[in-house]
Design a protein around this motif. Structure first.
Motif, mmCIF file in Angstrom:
data_model
loop_
_atom_site.group_PDB
_atom_site.id
_atom_site.type_symbol
_atom_site.label_atom_id
_atom_site.label_comp_id
_atom_site.label_asym_id
_atom_site.label_seq_id
_atom_site.Cartn_x
_atom_site.Cartn_y
_atom_site.Cartn_z
ATOM 1 N N MET A 195 -6.484 1.282 3.387
ATOM 2 C CA MET A 195 -6.197 0.266 2.202
ATOM 3 C C MET A 195 -7.471 -0.120 1.789
ATOM 4 N N THR A 249 7.227 -26.689 -21.518
ATOM 5 C CA THR A 249 6.254 -27.258 -20.351
ATOM 6 C C THR A 249 6.824 -28.835 -20.505
ATOM 7 N N THR A 282 0.877 -1.199 -0.058
ATOM 8 C CA THR A 282 -0.238 -0.020 0.141
ATOM 9 C C THR A 282 0.902 1.246 -0.083
ATOM 10 N N LYS A 288 -4.025 -9.749 -9.443
ATOM 11 C CA LYS A 288 -2.654 -9.671 -9.074
ATOM 12 C C LYS A 288 -1.616 -8.780 -10.012
ATOM 13 N N ALA A 334 1.359 -26.904 -24.103
ATOM 14 C CA ALA A 334 0.475 -26.575 -22.999
ATOM 15 C C ALA A 334 0.571 -25.392 -22.553
ATOM 16 N N LEU A 335 -0.450 -24.587 -21.632
ATOM 17 C CA LEU A 335 -0.363 -23.319 -21.139
ATOM 18 C C LEU A 335 -0.191 -22.316 -21.981
ATOM 19 N N ILE A 359 1.994 -9.617 -28.946
ATOM 20 C CA ILE A 359 3.115 -10.485 -28.400
ATOM 21 C C ILE A 359 3.278 -11.894 -28.651
ATOM 22 N N ARG A 360 2.090 -12.291 -29.108
ATOM 23 C CA ARG A 360 1.890 -13.786 -29.402
ATOM 24 C C ARG A 360 2.270 -14.195 -30.866
ATOM 25 N N LYS A 415 -2.427 -18.561 -30.559
ATOM 26 C CA LYS A 415 -2.440 -17.563 -31.478
ATOM 27 C C LYS A 415 -3.251 -17.450 -32.802
#
Lengths: 754, 290
Positions: free
Chosen positions: B1, A687, A111, B38, B188-189, B258-259, B193
């Motif tokens: 917060m 992967t 924060t 996130k 995978a993952l 970007i891909r 495109k």
């Protein structure tokens, strides 16, 4: 030699796959504070103000720490002293640390981080290394923005090219590569009441961290103790940069007198931590009609980023490896590490060699093609062998298994047996590469080329040992425990490695350059001498035989001549303690001398070399340009495989990381030097599903100065994969890709242009 | 917060009340939303409604000719569904391409649709099924054709008080043939495109209805109208497949990102459509031989 060459199960392996282990993120200390790093929003600019006044109302906010708060020198010492701990007036890359905020919790720290107002006056930066080189107005380093210029001058290149039947000349480029270690960077700094500082963290080089923390906090080295926690991968990415992370935690810890924890987020880690240097290579080589490599001329430029960090030594290694493992008497190499306004690049498995080897081995195939010669045969005619002199003038007196690695992969891979297999839109191709690797620090870092070790035998026949090198997942701990067990005649289970800790052994240099097995192995053998002698002496008394007839192995001492006469080592050790005989030993090992002439590039840069050959079999889809790798055979001369299963694992891991470098991994920066894909959804590493069949092949030409003949090779499995893939693509569909990664888009474009 | 309030309703009616009152951000499997929060892609929401406890939103059912997939059905559940294996085998192909086993265990088809990515793997297969989305609010329920739902990357016509509760489509019959194909940077993952799905009704060798949808080549998934028109009434042959594939390339407007690159994507639309049609042709020939 009971335990040497035996694939004992990796120490700590079960704990890792079940998610146990003491990682720095697991550490909780009473009163611990959390911090977060304030970073530059631009690639180049002047810091006008850092204002935290809006944080003062945040409950639990503990303060802002910047260059001004540093009690010692604002410098991270590596090779040169140009990198600050925190940018003071000028920022030189996007994401450069400017300060840290500390708070009672991680959430409060973040924060506060969002509320801090950083005012920076943006300046024009240098993003492209080719433009930065000698830029007339913007000076990032010295007068020409060159951190280091290395050269090799041998023979007469010009007249040699005139004799050549085939000459190939082209430009090759390689991008950033991200280490993608599974555990992000992290440190805990714990100030003790006596004024000393303890540092715990994920790292390869505790002695580097100690030096940096001591420098920044103005403490003597004796007052900083660095303890490595379980480390989830390094690959070079935890060589120099953990020093920076440690100082970011240690500064608030020192000033607040409270323990401080700092764990990087993945994107933060990817933006601000070191990477493999992007490179630009212009390479010209020629061969005579008899298939002899006659001349090499090359210019090799690496993008160092904003500070020199390890670039001078990365460049040194790249230069030494710029001719490949071949005889060539006419060589002219110029290599440069250039300063730009981007994140500093550093160590990464191969250390400046994978980039240039991509060019070297692509060229070798193209020369063979020009000569209408099988690429394996062309290499065979030029590969170094025992007794040869390298193109930098070093006589190789022993242990050159290059040719054997080549023959092994040719034999195992079904080399170029592809015509019947191509079907539909798929075309099968085979690609070869042969590479070498100078083991250990070499002439570029020879002042650090020493190691210490300590061995302590306990009354119950358990043993602890300490070394100054680190296990970061590569398996050093297991291999060294095998060495100690072998030397003391004890079972493997009796041996425990203590966490690497700067207070246990003298400064042993860094854990880099594939040096841990050789260096710490040798130091441990020396450290075992004294306790081993006590064990043999007491055994000879108990067995009533002469000492030189005592054999010890896996817990039993017996008579060399009469195997029936035996006594357990447990009993011997008990007696030794009763008699107060010494059962502790220290070891110190220095490498033989190395040398390098900066003007001519002639010398003996490394004490020994590891050798490898790879054959990649793949299929290219001619419609989409997609590559499917089918099989990789990879043979490595490791001197002696102390633990063959772990050698095979190193080969597999390196091959996979090399495949990423070859095919998909590309960290991109925009025109202002901001990294565009610092996340695993857009920075594409292989992967498990992408891994082809890998056939690891071990070749053993013993290194006389190594423990049991072993020498390091951990970096080498990555190094030759990209050129082998490029060569296989060329074999499959006849297009030559010279800029990594070899994406489907590039192949498709090249096929269309054909 | 900033504090986030998370609602965890157990029933649909409870959820609809919350949606009406607070206009919260909807959390299903979380495999997109949590990453976006996130990563700073969206600001931390004031309210989140976690709908994963609402059992009524799960499951796959067939009622007459109508097949209904609950919005909360995970891709793992789709892959295990015998019903969908029969009536939407291309949706299984697409589901298998999504993320990793972990993501397929959490990620839901409703979430994939609501995330509104032009590269969302489940969307082209639903386009060619001409699926409808069922949106519900306290004011009632409406059905929207999936092709009308997305208006751009991350954008839909959902009102903030509405919840996607299910997806409905009419089951095909023996004459229905499907494909799904895509390209990604790794196995995978990998976000697609470019992707393509197709559905052809073929009777006595003649194509009746044909639907082809393309992913990651426009701001939303799109139908390849030109290609569809060309297919109607024809018989499948390599020549027709090539012709249709070329037409499909003109039905999209890819970009560089970007891909991948626009030019490559456009060309690959052709390759995927041609391969999809050829696969159907070979399946039919295979069936004929049996």
């Amino acid at each position: 030699m009971g335990l040497i060459g035996k694939s004992v199960i990796k120490a700590g392996g079960v704990e890792r796959v079940t998610g146990k282990g003491t990682f720095v993120a697991d550490i909780k200390l009473p009163g611990m504070v959390y911090c977060a790093v304030i970073r530059s929003p631009v690639a180049r600019g002047d810091i006008i103000a850092i204002d935290d006044s809006s944080c003062n109302r945040v409950k639990g906010y503990l303060g802002l720490f910047t260059a001004k708060s540093i009690p010692g020198n604002n410098v991270i010492p590596i090779v040169f002293r140009d990198q600050p701990c925190f940018a003071a007036k000028r920022v030189n890359y996007h994401g450069e640390p400017i300060g840290v905020v500390a708070a009672e919790s991680k959430a409060i720290a973040h924060t506060a981080l969002n509320r801090i107002k950083v005012t920076v006056k943006e300046l024009e930066g240098l993003i492209d290394p080719l433009k930065a080189w000698g830029h007339r107005k913007i000076k990032l380093y010295g007068d020409d923005n060159i951190f280091r210029h290395s050269k090799i001058r041998r023979g007469d290149v010009e007249s040699a090219f005139r004799e050549c039947e085939v000459i190939i000349e082209d430009t090759y480029t390689t991008p950033y590569q991200e280490h993608a270690y599974i555990e992000p960077q992290g440190m805990v700094a714990n100030p003790l009441p006596d004024g000393t500082m303890e540092i715990y963290g994920s790292m390869q080089c505790p002695f580097y961290v100690r030096e940096a923390v001591a420098e920044v906090l103005a403490l003597p080295l004796s007052d900083v103790r660095v303890i490595q926690t379980s480390t989830g991968g390094g690959f070079g990415g935890k060589e120099d940069v953990p020093s920076l992370v440690a100082c970011q935690a240690a500064l608030p810890a020192c000033l607040l007198k409270r323990p401080v924890k700092l764990i990087y987020e993945r994107d933060e880690d990817m933006i601000s931590m070191s990477k493999r240097h992007p490179s630009w290579i212009h390479y010209k080589s020629g061969a005579t009609a008899d298939g002899i490599l006659r001349a090499i001329q090359a210019e090799y430029i690496i993008d160092g980023g904003a500070y020199s960090t390890l670039s001078p030594v990365v460049l040194f290694r790249g230069t030494v490896h710029s001719m490949g493992p071949y005889r060539c008497e006419n060589v002219h190499i110029d290599s440069y590490a250039v300063a730009t306004n981007k994140v500093p690049c550093g160590a990464f498995r191969g250390f400046g060699s994978p980039q240039i080897l991509f060019a070297v081995e692509s060229q070798m195939d193209r020369l063979a093609q020009g000569l209408k010669m099988d690429p394996a045969e062309f290499r065979r005619r030029n590969l170094l062998k025992t007794g040869d002199t390298t193109s930098f003038g070093q006589k190789l007196s022993w242990s050159v298994g290059a040719k054997e690695t080549l023959e092994k992969v040719v034999e195992h891979s079904g080399w170029r047996n592809h015509i019947p297999e191509s079907a539909g839109d798929k075309r099968i191709g085979y690609g070869l590469s042969t590479v070498f690797y100078g083991v250990g620090l070499g002439a570029g870092g020879k002042h650090l080329a020493r190691t210490g070790a300590r061995v302590m035998v306990e009354p119950d026949a358990s043993v602890t040992f300490s070394v100054g090198t680190t296990d970061m997942g590569q398996g050093m701990q297991t291999v060294l425990a095998q060495v100690v067990a072998q030397e003391l005649g004890l079972p493997f289970e009796n041996i425990r490695m203590m966490p690497t800790d700067t207070s246990r052994v003298p400064d042993s240099g860094p854990t880099v350059a594939s040096r841990a097995t050789t260096m710490s192995g040798n130091a441990l053998i020396i450290a075992c001498e004294k306790p081993r002698d006590s064990i043999l002496t007491e055994a000879s008394i108990l067995l009533k035989i002469e000492k030189h007839n005592v054999v010890i192995d896996e817990g039993i001492a017996f008579d060399r001549k009469d195997g029936r006469l035996k006594v357990t080592i447990k009993e011997i050790i008990k007696n030794c303690f009763g008699k107060r005989m010494p059962l502790t030993g220290d070891g110190w090992y220095n490498t033989p001398e190395t040398s390098w002439d900066n003007e001519t590039g002639i010398g003996e840069p490394y004490v020994t070399y590891a050798w490898a050959s790879n054959i990649v079999k793949l299929a290219v889809d001619t419609q989409t340009g997609e590559v499917e790798v089918l099989k990789i055979s990879s043979a490595h001369d490791v001197g002696k495989a102390i633990n063959p299963a772990m050698v095979e694992c190193q080969i597999e891991g390196g091959v996979i990381q090399g495949l990423g470098f070859a095919l998909t991994e590309e960290m991109m920066a925009d025109s202002k030097g901001k990294l565009l894909n610092p996340e695993f959804s857009t920075y594409i590493i292989p992967t498990a599903s992408d891994v082809p069949e890998i056939e690891p092949i071990i070749v053993e030409h013993p290194y006389p100065d190594g423990p049991y003949g072993a020498r390091g090779f951990g970096e080498q499995p990555l190094m030759g994969i990209a050129p082998a893939v490029a060569n296989a693509v060329a074999d499959a569909v006849g297009v030559r890709i010279t800029d990594l990664p070899i994406t489907a888009e590039k192949i498709w474009r090249a096929l269309r242009a054909k | 917060m900033t504090q986030t309030v998370i609602f965890t309703p157990k029933s649909l009616s409870e959820a609809l009340e919350v949606l009406n009152d607070k206009k919260p951000v909807v959390l299903a499997g979380g495999t997109d939303l949590l990453v976006q929060i996130k990563g700073g892609g969206i600001p931390p929401p004031r309210y989140i409604i976690a709908i994963d406890n609402i059992k009524a939103l799960k499951g796959i059912k067939k009622n007459g000719r109508k097949v209904r997939i609950g919005a909360l059905t995970t891709f793992e559940e789709i892959l295990d569904s015998e019903l969908l294996a029969k009536f939407a085998p291309h949706l299984l192909e697409a589901s298998y391409e999504i993320g990793s086993p972990q993501i397929r265990a959490r990620g839901t088809i409703g979430g994939n649709i609501m995330n509104a990515s032009p590269a969302g793997d489940s969307i082209p297969p639903l386009f060619v099924l001409e699926a409808h989305l069922i949106l519900q609010s306290i004011e009632g329920r409406r059905k929207v054709a999936i092709s009308q739902f997305h208006t751009g990357p991350g954008k839909t016509i959902r009102r903030r008080d509405e919840l996607l509760i299910g997806i409905e489509f009419e089951a095909g019959d023996k004459s229905s043939r499907y494909f799904f194909m895509r390209l990604g940077t790794r196995k995978a993952l990998a976000i697609a495109k470019v992707s393509a799905a197709g559905m052809l009704n073929i009777k006595n060798g003649h194509i009746g209805k044909a639907r082809i949808a393309l992913g990651a080549v426009a701001p939303t998934v799109v139908y390849a109208h030109g290609a569809q028109d060309l297919l109607a009434g024809k018989s499948l042959s390599p020549e027709v497949a090539l012709l249709v594939a070329n037409a499909a390339q003109n039905d999209c407007h890819p970009i560089d990102d970007i891909r991948s690159q626009a030019e490559y994507r456009q060309a690959m639309v052709g390759v995927l459509v041609e391969r999809g049609l050829m696969r159907i042709m070979n399946e039919l020939n295979g069936d004929g031989q049996r």
